[in-house]
Write a protein that holds these residues in place. Structure first.
Motif, PDB file in Angstrom:
ATOM      1  N   TYR A 196      34.041  42.196  39.680  1.00 10.76           N
ATOM      2  CA  TYR A 196      34.807  41.735  40.846  1.00 10.76           C
ATOM      3  C   TYR A 196      35.536  40.429  40.534  1.00 10.76           C
ATOM      4  O   TYR A 196      36.674  40.220  40.982  1.00 10.76           O
TER       5      TYR A 196
ATOM      6  N   LEU B  70      39.643  39.802  40.751  1.00 12.31           N
ATOM      7  CA  LEU B  70      40.260  38.702  41.497  1.00 12.31           C
ATOM      8  C   LEU B  70      41.099  37.794  40.607  1.00 12.31           C
ATOM      9  O   LEU B  70      42.049  37.169  41.084  1.00 12.31           O
TER      10      LEU B  70
ATOM     11  N   TRP C  87      41.445  42.030  49.030  1.00 13.52           N
ATOM     12  CA  TRP C  87      40.331  41.861  49.964  1.00 13.52           C
ATOM     13  C   TRP C  87      39.151  42.745  49.595  1.00 13.52           C
ATOM     14  O   TRP C  87      37.992  42.375  49.828  1.00 13.52           O
TER      15      TRP C  87
ATOM     16  N   TYR D 105      36.947  40.870  47.179  1.00 12.16           N
ATOM     17  CA  TYR D 105      36.125  39.867  47.862  1.00 12.16           C
ATOM     18  C   TYR D 105      34.985  40.539  48.626  1.00 12.16           C
ATOM     19  O   TYR D 105      33.837  40.061  48.608  1.00 12.16           O
TER      20      TYR D 105
ATOM     21  N   ARG E  16      32.384  41.874  46.066  1.00 13.30           N
ATOM     22  CA  ARG E  16      31.598  40.795  45.468  1.00 13.30           C
ATOM     23  C   ARG E  16      30.635  40.204  46.490  1.00 13.30           C
ATOM     24  O   ARG E  16      29.488  39.867  46.164  1.00 13.30           O
TER      25      ARG E  16
ATOM     26  N   ASP F  14      32.783  34.920  50.551  1.00 12.61           N
ATOM     27  CA  ASP F  14      33.599  36.058  50.130  1.00 12.61           C
ATOM     28  C   ASP F  14      33.945  36.959  51.310  1.00 12.61           C
ATOM     29  O   ASP F  14      35.081  37.443  51.426  1.00 12.61           O
TER      30      ASP F  14
ATOM     31  N   ARG G 136      36.661  35.282  53.289  1.00  9.38           N
ATOM     32  CA  ARG G 136      37.956  35.387  52.629  1.00  9.38           C
ATOM     33  C   ARG G 136      38.509  36.806  52.768  1.00  9.38           C
ATOM     34  O   ARG G 136      39.711  36.995  53.037  1.00  9.38           O
ATOM     35  N   ALA G 137      37.656  37.813  52.607  1.00 11.95           N
ATOM     36  CA  ALA G 137      38.096  39.205  52.785  1.00 11.95           C
ATOM     37  C   ALA G 137      38.632  39.423  54.199  1.00 11.95           C
ATOM     38  O   ALA G 137      39.642  40.112  54.397  1.00 11.95           O
TER      39      ALA G 137
END
Length: 271
Positions: A85, A89, A96, A99, A102, A129, A132-133
């Motif tokens: 992952y 990235l 996404w 993220y 992970r 994570d 952020r996703a």
């Protein structure tokens, strides 16, 4: 997917212990939906092939890397999955799904390894994570949000979990009954382990008003009464639960129920 199934998916333990569980809190349709190129079935062969391809001039697409990451997870190779992952990235910092994947892997590692906060860094990274996703997921935000809220619950950030779920519900993001029921399930446990068992029970009762996941609602209330030491009410509800959930209540009564992580681990165990 039931509330309990969602929890099981998001907090999945190594060696695919979450597979086939029919007893847990709600986010796992994703793995079944994630198609990808056929990969070697042997763990060693998969890792060797992936390492060779990553280091070659041919390169790998992000989609292909994600397929390898998920394959590593299915083998219980959490560190390798996280590394894949990471690689995805590096190539696409706005992916996404990378993220999200992970975050799932890190949260599984947290559940497996944490002992009194010893792996708290993994939990914090997982929540980051998922957040952020969520900011990148577009039309998939509802699914990702439930993963994010679950992560907050699992790592013990109960106040934030309660706040974000209440805000999400208040903004009307979830109109589908099953999704709303999932969030009330999370909200109930967040309130319980924040020290407000009565409010937790109210959230679990909201699930019944939606006509969904009634047994999950009963289970949540049984855990509340267990924490409150109202054992007569625990036994009354326990008699109405299917065998796996009744056994979960028994184990929690014997081993202790001091956090949602305790609940999640027992649900995985009895699944």
């Amino acid at each position: 997917m039931t509330s309990v199934m969602t929890v099981c998916w998001v907090v999945k333990m190594p060696y695919s212990l979450q597979e086939g569980l029919e007893t847990m809190w709600r986010v796992l349709d994703l793995i079944a939906e994630r198609g990808g190129p056929e990969l070697p079935m042997c763990p060693g062969e998969t890792l060797s092939t992936y390492t060779s391809l990553v280091g070659s001039s041919r390169g790998l697409t992000v989609s292909r890397i994600l397929s390898y990451a998920r394959s590593f997870e299915s083998f219980g190779m959490d560190e390798e999955a996280v590394g894949a992952y990471d690689e995805a990235l590096v190539r696409d910092g706005l992916c996404w799904e990378a993220y999200l994947g992970r975050g799932e892997a890190l949260l599984g590692m947290f559940v497996a390894r944490d002992d009194g906060g010893s792996a708290s860094d993994l939990g914090v990274r997982a929540a980051g994570d998922f957040e952020r996703a969520l900011s990148l997921a577009g039309s998939a935000r509802g699914r990702v949000f439930r993963s994010f809220a679950t992560a907050l619950l699992v790592i013990g950030d109960y106040a934030r979990c309660e706040n974000v779920v209440e805000s999400w519900l208040g903004q009307g993001h979830e109109q589908e009954f099953d999704a709303r029921s999932d969030l009330f399930y999370l909200l109930g446990f967040a309130r319980l382990f924040s020290g407000f068992a009565d409010k937790g029970i109210e959230a679990f009762l909201e699930m019944e008003k939606l006509g969904r996941s009634i047994e999950d609602s009963l289970f949540g209330r049984a855990v509340c009464f267990l924490v409150m030491r109202k054992m007569d009410l625990v036994r009354e509800i326990q008699s109405q639960l299917r065998a796996e959930l009744s056994e979960a209540i028994r184990i929690l009564g014997e081993s202790g129920c001091n956090s949602f992580l305790d609940v999640a681990r027992v649900l995985v165990l009895v699944g």
